[in-house]
Motif scaffolding. Structure first.
Motif, PDB file in Angstrom:
ATOM      1  N   ALA A 145     -80.522 -24.904  43.402  1.00  0.00           N
ATOM      2  CA  ALA A 145     -80.881 -25.290  41.783  1.00  0.00           C
ATOM      3  C   ALA A 145     -82.177 -25.110  41.748  1.00  0.00           C
ATOM      4  N   LEU A 146     -83.133 -25.468  42.738  1.00  0.00           N
ATOM      5  CA  LEU A 146     -84.590 -25.250  42.578  1.00  0.00           C
ATOM      6  C   LEU A 146     -84.908 -23.726  42.627  1.00  0.00           C
ATOM      7  N   ALA A 147     -84.260 -23.015  43.898  1.00  0.00           N
ATOM      8  CA  ALA A 147     -84.610 -21.674  43.820  1.00  0.00           C
ATOM      9  C   ALA A 147     -84.013 -20.920  42.774  1.00  0.00           C
ATOM     10  N   LYS A 148     -82.849 -21.197  42.080  1.00  0.00           N
ATOM     11  CA  LYS A 148     -82.678 -20.601  41.078  1.00  0.00           C
ATOM     12  C   LYS A 148     -83.656 -20.950  39.755  1.00  0.00           C
ATOM     13  N   GLU A 149     -84.199 -21.927  39.535  1.00  0.00           N
ATOM     14  CA  GLU A 149     -85.073 -22.209  38.633  1.00  0.00           C
ATOM     15  C   GLU A 149     -86.522 -21.508  38.786  1.00  0.00           C
ATOM     16  N   ILE A 150     -86.802 -21.434  39.933  1.00  0.00           N
ATOM     17  CA  ILE A 150     -88.252 -20.880  40.708  1.00  0.00           C
ATOM     18  C   ILE A 150     -88.108 -19.313  40.233  1.00  0.00           C
ATOM     19  N   THR A 151     -86.889 -18.650  40.656  1.00  0.00           N
ATOM     20  CA  THR A 151     -86.702 -17.277  40.462  1.00  0.00           C
ATOM     21  C   THR A 151     -86.535 -16.883  38.921  1.00  0.00           C
ATOM     22  N   ALA A 152     -85.823 -17.619  38.194  1.00  0.00           N
ATOM     23  CA  ALA A 152     -85.624 -17.663  36.827  1.00  0.00           C
ATOM     24  C   ALA A 152     -86.909 -17.551  35.999  1.00  0.00           C
ATOM     25  N   LYS A 153     -88.043 -18.202  36.604  1.00  0.00           N
ATOM     26  CA  LYS A 153     -89.350 -18.371  35.745  1.00  0.00           C
ATOM     27  C   LYS A 153     -90.325 -17.505  36.476  1.00  0.00           C
ATOM     28  N   GLY A 154     -89.806 -16.429  37.135  1.00  0.00           N
ATOM     29  CA  GLY A 154     -90.812 -15.252  37.836  1.00  0.00           C
ATOM     30  C   GLY A 154     -91.037 -15.446  39.253  1.00  0.00           C
ATOM     31  N   GLY A 155     -90.850 -16.764  39.854  1.00  0.00           N
ATOM     32  CA  GLY A 155     -91.317 -17.096  41.145  1.00  0.00           C
ATOM     33  C   GLY A 155     -90.614 -16.057  42.391  1.00  0.00           C
ATOM     34  N   ARG A 156     -91.072 -16.020  43.362  1.00  0.00           N
ATOM     35  CA  ARG A 156     -90.544 -15.484  44.584  1.00  0.00           C
ATOM     36  C   ARG A 156     -90.545 -16.658  45.466  1.00  0.00           C
ATOM     37  N   ILE A 157     -89.519 -16.569  46.381  1.00  0.00           N
ATOM     38  CA  ILE A 157     -89.304 -17.337  47.512  1.00  0.00           C
ATOM     39  C   ILE A 157     -89.222 -16.405  48.810  1.00  0.00           C
ATOM     40  N   LEU A 158     -90.183 -16.660  49.519  1.00  0.00           N
ATOM     41  CA  LEU A 158     -90.107 -15.780  50.785  1.00  0.00           C
ATOM     42  C   LEU A 158     -89.619 -16.830  52.077  1.00  0.00           C
ATOM     43  N   GLN A 159     -88.870 -16.311  52.767  1.00  0.00           N
ATOM     44  CA  GLN A 159     -88.400 -17.077  53.945  1.00  0.00           C
ATOM     45  C   GLN A 159     -88.637 -16.452  55.254  1.00  0.00           C
ATOM     46  N   ASN A 160     -88.518 -17.210  56.291  1.00  0.00           N
ATOM     47  CA  ASN A 160     -88.923 -16.837  57.616  1.00  0.00           C
ATOM     48  C   ASN A 160     -90.167 -15.966  57.830  1.00  0.00           C
ATOM     49  N   LYS A 161     -91.146 -16.652  57.216  1.00  0.00           N
ATOM     50  CA  LYS A 161     -92.634 -15.845  57.317  1.00  0.00           C
ATOM     51  C   LYS A 161     -93.358 -17.135  58.007  1.00  0.00           C
ATOM     52  N   ALA A 162     -94.407 -16.677  58.993  1.00  0.00           N
ATOM     53  CA  ALA A 162     -94.808 -17.707  59.694  1.00  0.00           C
ATOM     54  C   ALA A 162     -96.368 -17.584  58.893  1.00  0.00           C
ATOM     55  N   VAL A 163     -96.439 -18.879  58.110  1.00  0.00           N
ATOM     56  CA  VAL A 163     -97.777 -19.127  57.519  1.00  0.00           C
ATOM     57  C   VAL A 163     -98.808 -19.562  58.104  1.00  0.00           C
ATOM     58  N   LYS A 164     -99.998 -18.945  57.930  1.00  0.00           N
ATOM     59  CA  LYS A 164    -101.060 -19.315  58.871  1.00  0.00           C
ATOM     60  C   LYS A 164    -102.036 -20.192  58.307  1.00  0.00           C
ATOM     61  N   GLU A 165    -102.030 -19.747  57.068  1.00  0.00           N
ATOM     62  CA  GLU A 165    -103.301 -20.468  56.043  1.00  0.00           C
ATOM     63  C   GLU A 165    -102.702 -20.343  54.487  1.00  0.00           C
ATOM     64  N   ILE A 166    -102.685 -21.539  53.784  1.00  0.00           N
ATOM     65  CA  ILE A 166    -102.853 -21.423  52.410  1.00  0.00           C
ATOM     66  C   ILE A 166    -104.239 -21.434  52.019  1.00  0.00           C
ATOM     67  N   VAL A 167    -104.523 -20.538  51.307  1.00  0.00           N
ATOM     68  CA  VAL A 167    -105.838 -20.162  50.734  1.00  0.00           C
ATOM     69  C   VAL A 167    -106.122 -20.890  49.196  1.00  0.00           C
ATOM     70  N   ILE A 168    -107.190 -21.736  49.400  1.00  0.00           N
ATOM     71  CA  ILE A 168    -107.515 -22.520  48.309  1.00  0.00           C
ATOM     72  C   ILE A 168    -109.201 -22.283  48.007  1.00  0.00           C
ATOM     73  N   LYS A 169    -109.489 -21.976  46.937  1.00  0.00           N
ATOM     74  CA  LYS A 169    -110.768 -21.734  46.646  1.00  0.00           C
ATOM     75  C   LYS A 169    -111.044 -22.425  45.100  1.00  0.00           C
ATOM     76  N   ASP A 170    -112.261 -23.246  45.169  1.00  0.00           N
ATOM     77  CA  ASP A 170    -112.464 -23.883  44.038  1.00  0.00           C
ATOM     78  C   ASP A 170    -111.477 -25.031  43.618  1.00  0.00           C
ATOM     79  N   ASN A 171    -110.746 -25.670  44.645  1.00  0.00           N
ATOM     80  CA  ASN A 171    -109.718 -26.480  44.503  1.00  0.00           C
ATOM     81  C   ASN A 171    -108.299 -25.886  43.800  1.00  0.00           C
ATOM     82  N   THR A 172    -108.202 -24.695  43.836  1.00  0.00           N
ATOM     83  CA  THR A 172    -107.075 -23.675  43.363  1.00  0.00           C
ATOM     84  C   THR A 172    -106.517 -22.940  44.255  1.00  0.00           C
ATOM     85  N   VAL A 173    -105.095 -23.141  44.431  1.00  0.00           N
ATOM     86  CA  VAL A 173    -104.418 -22.068  45.363  1.00  0.00           C
ATOM     87  C   VAL A 173    -104.528 -20.663  44.958  1.00  0.00           C
TER      88      VAL A 173
END
Length: 126
Positions: free
Chosen positions: A47-75
């Motif tokens: 249900a969360l995935a459906k809502e996210i994609t319906a609002k234009g979001g993308r869900i990426l799976q099986n990705k090795a995240v090395k860093e969440i880039v934050i600048k000026d307190n914003t992702v």
């Protein structure tokens, strides 16, 4: 206690334990109500995935995240598998100290909180 809390078993307060026993014992009109999601937790995730994609979001799976880039307190995005992927929000379920590491300790006031959380992992086997 050891089977539920592992090496943290001696850190569980008696007040917390007694409170849990009381709540679970008092299932009357005012007692705790337990329930299960129809379809299990996967139905919530879907249900969360459906809502996210319906609002234009993308869900990426099986990705090795090395860093969440934050600048000026914003992702700004994430670095995953060597690629920068721009985004304005991230949902993370990693252990708190790992989150602090992959954000390069740029989470402001919650940095100290993340460092102090003793994480207790859980595994369900069926």
């Amino acid at each position: 206690m050891k089977s539920k809390f592992g090496e943290n078993d001696e850190n569980i307060s008696a007040a917390w334990l007694i409170g849990r026993v009381k709540i679970r014992s008092d299932r009357g009109k005012e007692g705790e109500k337990l329930g299960y999601l129809r379809g299990g937790f996967n139905s919530l995730i879907e249900a969360l995935a459906k809502e996210i994609t319906a609002k234009g979001g993308r869900i990426l799976q099986n990705k090795a995240v090395k860093e969440i880039v934050i600048k000026d307190n914003t992702v700004q995005g994430v670095i995953a598998d060597g690629d920068f992927i721009p985004c304005d929000a991230v949902i993370s379920t990693v252990e708190p100290r790992v989150l602090d590491i992959i954000t390069k300790s740029k989470l402001g006031t919650i940095h100290e909180t993340l460092q102090g959380i003793r994480y207790q992992g859980t595994a369900c086997a069926s």
